[in-house]
Structure formats: structure tokens, C-alpha cells
Design a protein around this motif. Sequence first.
Motif, PDB file in Angstrom:
ATOM      1  N   VAL A 108       0.841  -1.200   0.000  1.00 34.68           N
ATOM      2  CA  VAL A 108       0.000   0.000   0.000  1.00 34.68           C
ATOM      3  C   VAL A 108       0.875   1.250   0.000  1.00 34.68           C
ATOM      4  N   GLY A 109       1.926   1.235   0.822  1.00 35.79           N
ATOM      5  CA  GLY A 109       2.861   2.358   0.837  1.00 35.79           C
ATOM      6  C   GLY A 109       3.514   2.573  -0.513  1.00 35.79           C
ATOM      7  N   LEU A 110       3.819   1.488  -1.193  1.00 36.31           N
ATOM      8  CA  LEU A 110       4.404   1.583  -2.532  1.00 36.31           C
ATOM      9  C   LEU A 110       3.405   2.198  -3.509  1.00 36.31           C
ATOM     10  N   ALA A 111       2.147   1.824  -3.363  1.00 40.82           N
ATOM     11  CA  ALA A 111       1.115   2.310  -4.284  1.00 40.82           C
ATOM     12  C   ALA A 111       0.845   3.802  -4.121  1.00 40.82           C
ATOM     13  N   ILE A 112       1.025   4.333  -2.916  1.00 42.57           N
ATOM     14  CA  ILE A 112       0.744   5.756  -2.702  1.00 42.57           C
ATOM     15  C   ILE A 112       1.978   6.637  -2.896  1.00 42.57           C
ATOM     16  N   GLY A 113       3.097   6.033  -3.306  1.00 42.98           N
ATOM     17  CA  GLY A 113       4.225   6.841  -3.736  1.00 42.98           C
ATOM     18  C   GLY A 113       5.487   6.777  -2.911  1.00 42.98           C
ATOM     19  N   PHE A 114       5.533   5.975  -1.835  1.00 37.99           N
ATOM     20  CA  PHE A 114       6.777   5.855  -1.070  1.00 37.99           C
ATOM     21  C   PHE A 114       7.808   5.063  -1.865  1.00 37.99           C
ATOM     22  N   HIS A 115       9.073   5.451  -1.731  1.00 43.98           N
ATOM     23  CA  HIS A 115      10.143   4.761  -2.451  1.00 43.98           C
ATOM     24  C   HIS A 115      10.363   3.381  -1.841  1.00 43.98           C
ATOM     25  N   PRO A 116      10.674   2.374  -2.667  1.00 40.94           N
ATOM     26  CA  PRO A 116      10.912   1.020  -2.136  1.00 40.94           C
ATOM     27  C   PRO A 116      12.006   0.964  -1.075  1.00 40.94           C
ATOM     28  N   TYR A 117      13.045   1.809  -1.203  1.00 39.38           N
ATOM     29  CA  TYR A 117      14.120   1.780  -0.216  1.00 39.38           C
ATOM     30  C   TYR A 117      13.616   2.279   1.143  1.00 39.38           C
ATOM     31  N   ALA A 118      12.793   3.330   1.129  1.00 41.94           N
ATOM     32  CA  ALA A 118      12.241   3.850   2.381  1.00 41.94           C
ATOM     33  C   ALA A 118      11.363   2.802   3.055  1.00 41.94           C
TER      34      ALA A 118
END
Length: 203
Positions: A108-118
Motif C-alpha cells: 500500500v505504501g508503494l502504491a501511494i508513492g513511497f520509495h521502495p528503499y524507504a
Amino acid sequence: MSLTLYPLGIMFGINAGPKVGIVLQAGPALLFQEAGNMMTMLIALPLGLLLGLGRSAVGGTFSLCRDTALGIIGDKYGLESREGMGTLGTYISGSVFGTLFYSFLAPVGLAIGFHPYALAMASGMGSASMMNAATAALTNAAAPMYAEQILAYSATSGLLTAVTGVYVEMFLALPLANWYYNRVNPGIEKLRAKLLKKASEEA
């Protein structure tokens, strides 16, 4: 307990050691992420007090309540204290529901724009089961080219959290939670008394 943790430490080292160059590119983020874990109490502790948890809210919100937190609270207050009950409650609920929650939260975090590394760094919160669930879900959801870095960041993050967490919890998080409790509890208790009085009058 120590014997069961040795294989986990070896696994972290195997994943993180060969990729130290990738990890160093993250800069101080990995080292200071424990401060982010500590700041969650700013929201969680007042909510716990509003629900009537009292001192249990201190034990349940000063950290993510993994093994190190159990040791600290058990030594300082005893696990049968209100603080100990709060820590145990968070520990058990985290073990039962945390794996499901983090496996859902990472993509979900990936889908809303957070970077994979974060998100990979956030996966290393000091719990092996939660980290593995979040990392597996994130690896499947992210582009294949990020898979190696995700494993490196999450493993190193988990290792650093386990190492630095005990000192942050003991010398910073728990004193801050006690100070914060003393500041916000009187006002919240007054608010609870008004709400309970109003509810009893309406009943």
C-alpha cells in the motif's frame, strides 16, 4: 532465548554484510530511524489514556514492544505491573496481527508513492516475523530491479534496530514516555471525567 536469536543474527549478517556499499548510500537514515519509532508515542499514548489504559499506555506505547522492551520494562517495573501489562499486550497483539498488517501495509505504501528503499528500511522494526512479511510483500510488489536492495536495507535496518533499540528505549523513549504521561494525563483525565459524566446523565 539467546540461542534462538543467534540464527536470526547470522541471517541478518549474511544479507547485509556483502551489500554494505548499498547500505552506506542510505546515509544516516538507517541510524536515526529509531527516533521515528519513538515518536509514534506522541499519538498513541494520548489515545491510550483517552481509552482509560492509565499507566499501561506508557508500557504499550514507548516502543514497538519487542523482546528488548519486555526486558527493560520487566527489570524496571515488573511484567505484572500496569506498565508490564501494556508492554505484553502490545507484544502479543503485534505478534498476532503485526505480520498480517505489515504484509498489507508495504505494498500500500508503494502504491501511494513511497520509495521502495524507504519502505524497506521501515520494514526493519526489530521484529523478525513482521520484517519478513513486509519484505516479502514489498519485494513482490516492487520492480524486480529493487529486490536485492530491498533485502539489504530491510536486513540492515532490522539489525541496527535490534542493536540501537535497547539503548534508545532505555535512555530516551521510556523517560520521554513518563514525562509525556505526566504532562498530558491530567488534562485527559478531566476530559474523560466530563465525557463519562455526560454519558451517565444522558443514560
